[in-house]
Structures are given as structure tokens and as C-alpha cells.
Design an enzyme around this catalytic site. Structure first.
Site, PDB file in Angstrom:
ATOM      1  CE  LYS A  15      -1.986  -1.195   3.869  1.00 31.59           C
ATOM      2  NZ  LYS A  15      -1.568  -2.548   4.294  1.00 31.59           N
ATOM      3  NE  ARG A  90      -4.181  -1.393   9.448  1.00 33.97           N
ATOM      4  CZ  ARG A  90      -3.150  -0.835   8.806  1.00 33.97           C
ATOM      5  NH1 ARG A  90      -3.202   0.391   8.378  1.00 33.97           N
ATOM      6  NH2 ARG A  90      -2.063  -1.531   8.598  1.00 33.97           N
ATOM      7  NE  ARG A 129       8.032  -2.229   6.200  1.00 34.02           N
ATOM      8  CZ  ARG A 129       6.738  -1.929   6.056  1.00 34.02           C
ATOM      9  NH1 ARG A 129       6.345  -1.141   5.072  1.00 34.02           N
ATOM     10  NH2 ARG A 129       5.843  -2.424   6.877  1.00 34.02           N
ATOM     11  NE  ARG A 135       6.620  -0.235  10.246  1.00 30.42           N
ATOM     12  CZ  ARG A 135       5.566  -0.270   9.461  1.00 30.42           C
ATOM     13  NH1 ARG A 135       5.573   0.397   8.315  1.00 30.42           N
ATOM     14  NH2 ARG A 135       4.496  -0.950   9.802  1.00 30.42           N
ATOM     15  NE  ARG A 147       2.369  -5.156  11.145  1.00 29.05           N
ATOM     16  CZ  ARG A 147       3.442  -4.899  10.400  1.00 29.05           C
ATOM     17  NH1 ARG A 147       4.613  -5.440  10.725  1.00 29.05           N
ATOM     18  NH2 ARG A 147       3.354  -4.134   9.353  1.00 29.05           N
TER      19      ARG A 147
HETATM   20  P1  B4P Z   1       4.016  -1.934   2.147  1.00 27.76           P
HETATM   21  O1  B4P Z   1       3.100  -3.056   1.898  1.00 27.76           O
HETATM   22  O2  B4P Z   1       4.028  -0.794   1.200  1.00 27.76           O
HETATM   23  O3  B4P Z   1       3.723  -1.559   3.640  1.00 27.76           O
HETATM   24  P2  B4P Z   1       2.265  -1.167   4.107  1.00 27.76           P
HETATM   25  O4  B4P Z   1       1.271  -2.201   3.715  1.00 27.76           O
HETATM   26  O5  B4P Z   1       2.027   0.233   3.657  1.00 27.76           O
HETATM   27  O6  B4P Z   1       2.451  -1.096   5.628  1.00 27.76           O
HETATM   28  P3  B4P Z   1       1.729  -1.803   6.845  1.00 27.76           P
HETATM   29  O7  B4P Z   1       0.344  -2.229   6.559  1.00 27.76           O
HETATM   30  O8  B4P Z   1       2.691  -2.815   7.316  1.00 27.76           O
HETATM   31  O9  B4P Z   1       1.779  -0.704   7.939  1.00 27.76           O
HETATM   32  P4  B4P Z   1       0.966   0.603   8.331  1.00 27.76           P
HETATM   33  O10 B4P Z   1       2.011   1.641   8.382  1.00 27.76           O
HETATM   34  O11 B4P Z   1      -0.231   0.881   7.503  1.00 27.76           O
HETATM   35  O12 B4P Z   1       5.487  -2.425   2.167  1.00 27.76           O
HETATM   36  C1  B4P Z   1       5.912  -3.601   2.783  1.00 27.76           C
HETATM   37  C2  B4P Z   1       7.252  -4.017   2.224  1.00 27.76           C
HETATM   38  O13 B4P Z   1       7.045  -4.723   1.010  1.00 27.76           O
HETATM   39  C3  B4P Z   1       8.187  -2.867   1.891  1.00 27.76           C
HETATM   40  O14 B4P Z   1       9.463  -3.180   2.330  1.00 27.76           O
HETATM   41  C4  B4P Z   1       8.148  -2.793   0.380  1.00 27.76           C
HETATM   42  O15 B4P Z   1       9.353  -2.337  -0.178  1.00 27.76           O
HETATM   43  C5  B4P Z   1       7.879  -4.221  -0.005  1.00 27.76           C
HETATM   44  N1  B4P Z   1       7.177  -4.345  -1.276  1.00 27.76           N
HETATM   45  C6  B4P Z   1       6.132  -3.580  -1.698  1.00 27.76           C
HETATM   46  N2  B4P Z   1       5.730  -3.983  -2.936  1.00 27.76           N
HETATM   47  C7  B4P Z   1       6.531  -5.058  -3.271  1.00 27.76           C
HETATM   48  C8  B4P Z   1       6.609  -5.916  -4.417  1.00 27.76           C
HETATM   49  N3  B4P Z   1       5.793  -5.774  -5.468  1.00 27.76           N
HETATM   50  N4  B4P Z   1       7.511  -6.899  -4.412  1.00 27.76           N
HETATM   51  C9  B4P Z   1       8.357  -7.056  -3.351  1.00 27.76           C
HETATM   52  N5  B4P Z   1       8.350  -6.262  -2.253  1.00 27.76           N
HETATM   53  C10 B4P Z   1       7.452  -5.269  -2.216  1.00 27.76           C
HETATM   54  O16 B4P Z   1       0.429   0.225   9.794  1.00 27.76           O
HETATM   55  C11 B4P Z   1       1.303  -0.073  10.883  1.00 27.76           C
HETATM   56  C12 B4P Z   1       0.505  -0.188  12.186  1.00 27.76           C
HETATM   57  O17 B4P Z   1      -0.120   1.091  12.496  1.00 27.76           O
HETATM   58  C13 B4P Z   1      -0.669  -1.173  12.206  1.00 27.76           C
HETATM   59  O18 B4P Z   1      -0.261  -2.490  12.505  1.00 27.76           O
HETATM   60  C14 B4P Z   1      -1.557  -0.559  13.329  1.00 27.76           C
HETATM   61  O19 B4P Z   1      -1.079  -0.878  14.606  1.00 27.76           O
HETATM   62  C15 B4P Z   1      -1.398   0.934  13.131  1.00 27.76           C
HETATM   63  N6  B4P Z   1      -2.440   1.509  12.264  1.00 27.76           N
HETATM   64  C16 B4P Z   1      -2.223   2.112  11.046  1.00 27.76           C
HETATM   65  N7  B4P Z   1      -3.386   2.526  10.519  1.00 27.76           N
HETATM   66  C17 B4P Z   1      -4.363   2.181  11.395  1.00 27.76           C
HETATM   67  C18 B4P Z   1      -5.787   2.317  11.386  1.00 27.76           C
HETATM   68  N8  B4P Z   1      -6.430   2.892  10.367  1.00 27.76           N
HETATM   69  N9  B4P Z   1      -6.494   1.841  12.455  1.00 27.76           N
HETATM   70  C19 B4P Z   1      -5.868   1.278  13.492  1.00 27.76           C
HETATM   71  N10 B4P Z   1      -4.524   1.105  13.552  1.00 27.76           N
HETATM   72  C20 B4P Z   1      -3.766   1.541  12.524  1.00 27.76           C
END
Ligand code: B4P
Length: 190
Positions: A15, A90, A129, A135, A147
């Protein structure tokens, strides 16, 4: 009319990665609740302190906290061409709150793009990552599993909410970042 897109998927689905492409090419404002929460933690605010323990344990932060942050950011950007909602909503309560906030602005969600990635690949991406992101929630397989479980229990039902509004679009989230990006643009029709 604003172009408002929800990017949806389990932790590690890509995302945040794809949001960067969309904001670069479409001039939209990026709204990542994860980033907003991490900024509060870094600043040592009471909100950040409340969120930190939950995030490090792989649990969701309470709805009222993230809804308040989103409301604040929407108010700060009245002239935006649109928003990419990354990691929000979420829960069903967050999805309903977002619709109400946008309705108050005479706006709505155009579509919700759900990125599908098999669980073993999610775990692998997050551990990778975790090696250099600093993190805490990316460094431990048990926390990552927590998670993903939280996602399945509380977040996955949000897809149904958008499906009922005919706004849910599913894309394959595996392959190269550019390939996935093309699929997202096609699914969103933008
Ligand atoms: P991404 O996949 O981009 O990471 P993300 O989903 O944005 O992050 P995530 O869901 O973990 O965390 P968030 O900050 O929202 O990247 C993951 C990895 O994959 C990266 O290293 C990237 O380079 C790699 N990658 C991406 N595409 C790829 C591909 N095609 N091939 C290979 N590798 C690839 O949330 C963190 C925490 O915050 C949650 O657990 C929760 O506690 C809290 N939180 C956030 N929003 C919330 C909400 N709305 N409500 C309640 N809690 C919330």
C-alpha cells in the site's frame, strides 16, 4: 470532484509503496495512518505514547484516534485534488466515519483497490523491510503474524462494505512494483 482512492490490503501488501507512485503521477494527497501514527511516536506526543505499545504488539490503534487524525488532515487540505487513503479505513467503524467526513465535504470515495498477496510473501517482505527500517513491528515473525490476524479479523470485512457500494476492485499484488502499479491504474480507471 475529488479523486479519492482507498488502497487496501494486509500488512506488506504494498500500500505504502504504490501510494508513492499514485501521488507522484496524479498529484493526490497521501494519507497514511501508519505514517501519521509513527510521526506522533517520533514526536513523543501523548497520542504517540498510547499508539506505540499497540503498534509494537501488532494490534490496531483505537478507532477514535485514527478517525480524529484523518479528520484533522482532511481539514488541513481543503484544496486537494483528491486523497490516497493508505491503511485507512481498517475497521467498519472507520469506513463509516470516512464516508460521513467526505459527505460533509460534498465528496465520496471513487474506489477501493484491494491488493492480494499470499501470506508467506507478506511475511518475507516485512522481515526484509525490518532489517533496515527500524520498525519494531517488522522484526519479529510472531508480531507480523499478529498483524495479519488482526487484518483478517477486523479489516478484511471492510472489503464487503465497499463491495456493497460497487466500489471494491481486486488486483494481484504480486510481481514487479511497476506491473502492480499498472493494474491499480487500470482498476481505478485513472
Ligand atoms: P508496504 O506493503 O508498502 O507496507 P504497508 O502495507 O504500507 O504497511 P503496513 O500495513 O505494514 O503498515 P501501516 O504503516 O499501515 O510495504 C511492505 C514491504 O514490502 C516494503 O518493504 C516494500 O518495499 C515491499 N514491497 C512492496 N511492494 C513489493 C513488491 N511488489 N515486491 C516485493 N516487495 C514489495 O500500519 C502499521 C501499524 O499502524 C498497524 O499495525 C496498526 O497498529 C497501526 N495503524 C495504522 N493505521 C491504522 C488504522 N487505520 N487503524 C488502526 N490502527 C492503525
Amino acid at each position: 470532484m475529488m479523486m479519492n482512492i482507498v488502497l487496501f490490503g494486509p500488512p506488506g501488501a504494498g500500500k505504502g509503496t504504490q501510494s508513492q507512485n499514485l501521488i507522484r503521477d496524479l498529484g493526490l494527497v497521501h494519507l497514511s495512518t501508519g505514517d501519521l501514527l509513527r510521526a506522533q511516536i517520533a514526536a513523543g506526543t501523548p497520542l504517540g505514547l498510547e499508539a506505540q505499545g499497540l503498534m509494537n504488539a501488532g494490534l490496531l490503534v483505537p478507532d477514535h484516534v485514527v478517525i480524529g487524525m484523518i479528520r484533522h488532515r482532511l481539514e488541513e487540505c481543503p484544496d486537494a485534488a483528491g486523497f490516497i487513503f493508505d491503511g485507512f479505513p481498517r475497521t467498519l467503524a472507520q469506513a463509516e466515519a470516512l464516508d460521513a467526513l467526505l459527505e460533509g465535504l460534498g465528496q465520496s470515495i471513487r474506489c477501493m483497490i484491494s491488493m492480494v498477496v499470499p501470506q508467506p510473501e507478506l511475511v518475507q517482505r516485512l522481515l526484509l523491510r525490518g532489517k533496515d527500517s527500524g520498525r519494531a513491528d517488522d522484526q519479529n515473525e510472531a508480531i507480523i503474524a499478529q498483524r495479519i490476524q488482526e487484518y483478517q479479523a477486523k479489516t478484511a470485512p471492510v472489503a464487503q462494505y465497499y463491495a456493497q457500494q460497487n466500489k471494491w476492485k481486486e488486483v494481484d499484488g504480486t510481481g514487479s512494483i511497476q506491473e502492480i502499479y499498472s493494474r491499480i491504474r487500470e482498476a481505478a480507471g485513472c
